[in-house]
Design a protein around this motif. Structure first.
Motif, mmCIF file in Angstrom:
data_model
loop_
_atom_site.group_PDB
_atom_site.id
_atom_site.type_symbol
_atom_site.label_atom_id
_atom_site.label_comp_id
_atom_site.label_asym_id
_atom_site.label_seq_id
_atom_site.Cartn_x
_atom_site.Cartn_y
_atom_site.Cartn_z
ATOM 1 N N UNK A 93 11.229 -11.341 -1.536
ATOM 2 C CA UNK A 93 11.691 -12.453 -0.694
ATOM 3 C C UNK A 93 12.135 -11.963 0.673
ATOM 4 N N UNK A 94 12.768 -10.792 0.700
ATOM 5 C CA UNK A 94 13.195 -10.213 1.977
ATOM 6 C C UNK A 94 11.979 -9.890 2.841
ATOM 7 N N UNK A 95 10.930 -9.323 2.219
ATOM 8 C CA UNK A 95 9.698 -9.056 2.971
ATOM 9 C C UNK A 95 9.105 -10.353 3.504
ATOM 10 N N UNK A 96 9.063 -11.369 2.659
ATOM 11 C CA UNK A 96 8.477 -12.649 3.065
ATOM 12 C C UNK A 96 9.255 -13.274 4.225
ATOM 13 N N UNK A 97 10.565 -13.235 4.131
ATOM 14 C CA UNK A 97 11.389 -13.827 5.187
ATOM 15 C C UNK A 97 11.201 -13.121 6.527
ATOM 16 N N UNK A 98 10.801 -11.857 6.482
ATOM 17 C CA UNK A 98 10.571 -11.099 7.705
ATOM 18 C C UNK A 98 9.085 -11.010 8.064
ATOM 19 N N UNK A 99 8.270 -11.834 7.390
ATOM 20 C CA UNK A 99 6.821 -11.904 7.669
ATOM 21 C C UNK A 99 6.139 -10.546 7.510
ATOM 22 N N UNK A 100 6.499 -9.843 6.453
ATOM 23 C CA UNK A 100 5.924 -8.531 6.160
ATOM 24 C C UNK A 100 5.221 -8.597 4.806
ATOM 25 N N UNK A 101 3.938 -8.265 4.770
ATOM 26 C CA UNK A 101 3.224 -8.201 3.507
ATOM 27 C C UNK A 101 3.193 -6.759 3.025
ATOM 28 N N UNK A 102 2.996 -6.586 1.705
ATOM 29 C CA UNK A 102 2.985 -5.229 1.160
ATOM 30 C C UNK A 102 1.629 -4.927 0.549
ATOM 31 N N UNK A 103 1.293 -3.644 0.466
ATOM 32 C CA UNK A 103 0.012 -3.196 -0.057
ATOM 33 C C UNK A 103 0.059 -2.913 -1.551
ATOM 34 N N UNK A 104 1.186 -2.376 -2.000
ATOM 35 C CA UNK A 104 1.267 -1.922 -3.382
ATOM 36 C C UNK A 104 2.731 -1.862 -3.782
ATOM 37 N N UNK A 105 2.980 -1.974 -5.102
ATOM 38 C CA UNK A 105 4.367 -1.972 -5.558
ATOM 39 C C UNK A 105 4.482 -1.255 -6.903
ATOM 40 N N UNK A 106 4.313 0.063 -6.932
ATOM 41 C CA UNK A 106 4.486 0.808 -8.179
ATOM 42 C C UNK A 106 5.958 0.806 -8.593
ATOM 43 N N UNK A 107 6.191 0.822 -9.905
ATOM 44 C CA UNK A 107 7.577 0.745 -10.365
ATOM 45 C C UNK A 107 7.790 1.567 -11.623
ATOM 46 N N UNK A 108 9.069 1.871 -11.908
ATOM 47 C CA UNK A 108 9.496 2.512 -13.140
ATOM 48 C C UNK A 108 10.627 1.708 -13.738
ATOM 49 N N UNK A 109 11.332 2.267 -14.701
ATOM 50 C CA UNK A 109 12.427 1.533 -15.343
ATOM 51 C C UNK A 109 13.559 1.264 -14.357
ATOM 52 N N UNK A 110 13.900 2.276 -13.577
ATOM 53 C CA UNK A 110 15.028 2.149 -12.644
ATOM 54 C C UNK A 110 14.614 2.286 -11.189
ATOM 55 N N UNK A 111 13.302 2.284 -10.923
ATOM 56 C CA UNK A 111 12.845 2.450 -9.542
ATOM 57 C C UNK A 111 11.711 1.475 -9.231
#
Length: 436
Positions: free
Chosen positions: A318-336
């Motif tokens: 939501x923070x990215x969207x509010x600042x008109x920033x799109x993302x390419x990828x979003x890898x994640x782990x349990x705590x990251x």
């Protein structure tokens, strides 16, 4: 009856000699019924693309600058093509009308579209095919978006009346009669729409290369050609920069199950690259291509028990969207979780994003990693082939390249890695040599 739809790019129609090659190609197979031309491209490295000159003409008028010198370059180019082909076509009638329209304030999209329009008229005359103005069959709605249903209906109803026809690429018309263009490279979309509407057996896309290569030849010396590739693999590679086709042009023919053949106008006997809906994985050659891009920034966010905190990732996005920033990828782990963002999207917003994420998410740590590059290794034989990831990682390790990020999508046909910008070219070469 079998139908082949053939789209020719700007380099394929840059001058009279190229027109002759196109005619030979079209007449060599009677199944080639419908032709989509682009505007003339560059004849050499110092030449101009006609579309660029047309944009410049319109900009001159907007700035109250005479356009005569620029428009003369356009006129002379088309007159030369007509002369070289020894046509009786009076191209001046069309040129004079276009110049007058631009001088009278015609839109930027109208001006840009005239390159394809004029090439379509010349090619139809040269081939003795019917000319169909794209404004009559490519329909946009009042918001400037393509009206797929109306377009398919108009194309089928019109083209069914003719055995062979030329339809200019790149543009169409809205309900008020205004010319609307696709984004640059949009002639590919026109060709795909024609192919889908006529349920063609094959959509040919003729250009100045013999299909796709396994890697960028500017990075890898003499990379191997891809003979056959699926739409899914193509999209993965195209997204990471290995693009010959306009991305949006894949969808009309993909949905219709129509194969695409990328062919070379200058070497028509080359098989090119065939793009198909499905194919059996090649376990002996599981990698189809390697592509990548530079200049990404990764925001790495860590928080204990992140996985149990409802809405954590939603807050970040939501923070990215509010600042008109799109993302390419979003890898994640349990705590990251890491958010990969192209530097072209950031526009000096990184400090703002970090501060807002800190306030909204209260992470244990947040670290910014700039100067990152992404490399995608793609192939539909990867998921069932042991040791692919090991081979990739070992090749990079042997080249003393540190891997900063690893991600494999659920489709399992793409392994994405993040490395330093400075290691990008070396990384591409290392992975390529590991498999080829």
């Amino acid at each position: 009856m079998s139908i082949i739809v053939s789209k020719f790019g700007g380099s394929s129609l840059a001058d009279g000699n190229q027109f002759r090659k196109v005619k030979d190609i079209l007449l060599s197979d009677n199944r080639r019924k419908f032709v989509i031309p682009s505007a003339p491209g560059k004849r050499n490295s110092k030449d101009f693309k006609i579309t660029d000159l047309l944009y410049l003409c319109q900009a001159h008028i907007e700035s109250s600058i005479p356009l005569d010198d620029v428009f003369n370059l356009i006129s002379n180019r088309y007159k030369a093509i007509v002369y070289e082909l020894d046509l009786s076509l009076d191209i001046d009638i069309y040129l004079n009308e276009i110049k007058k329209d631009i001088e009278n304030g015609a839109s930027k999209e109208y001006a840009a579209s005239r390159g394809e329009y004029l090439n379509g008229i010349i090619l139809a005359n040269y081939l003795d095919f019917k000319f169909i103005d794209a404004k009559d069959v490519i329909i946009f709605n009042k918001y400037g978006s393509l009206d797929n249903e109306a377009t398919y209906k108009a194309l089928k109803n019109t083209l069914s009346n003719y055995e062979k026809a030329v339809i200019p690429g790149f543009y169409g018309c809205d309900p008020l009669g205004n010319i609307v263009t696709f984004s640059r490279g949009g002639s590919d979309i026109t060709g795909a729409l024609v192919a889908a509407s006529m349920n063609a057996d094959l959509y040919e896309n003729w250009t100045d290369v013999s299909g796709f290569l396994m890697a960028d030849p500017k990075i890898v010396e003499n990379p191997m050609q891809i003979k056959k590739i699926t739409y899914r693999e193509l999209r993965e590679l195209s997204y990471m920069g290995a693009s010959v086709l306009h991305e949006d042009s894949v969808f009309p023919v993909r949905n219709a199950g129509i194969p695409i053949n990328i062919k070379n106008t200058n070497l028509p006997s080359d098989p090119g690259t065939l793009i198909v809906k499905d194919m059996e994985p090649d376990y002996n050659n599981p990698i189809k291509g390697i592509a990548g891009k530079k200049d990404f920034t990764v925001i790495s966010i860590e928080k204990a028990m992140m996985n149990s905190e409802l809405g954590f990732c939603r807050k970040v996005l939501s923070i990215l969207e509010q600042n008109c920033v799109s993302f390419e990828n979003m890898p994640s782990g349990i705590d990251t979780v890491c958010v990969v963002i192209s530097d072209s999207q950031l526009n000096n917003k990184i400090d703002i994003l970090v501060d807002e994420i800190k306030r909204a998410c209260n992470p244990d740590s947040i670290v910014v990693h700039p100067n990152m590059a992404l490399i995608a290794t793609v192939g539909n034989g990867m998921s069932s082939n042991k040791g692919i990831a090991t081979k990739i990682f070992s090749s990079l390790s042997d080249s003393n390249i540190n891997i900063r990020m690893i991600d494999q999508g659920s489709s399992e046909i793409n392994i994405l890695i993040g490395i330093e910008n400075d290691d990008f070219e070396k990384g591409i070469n290392s992975i390529y040599k590991a498999f080829i």
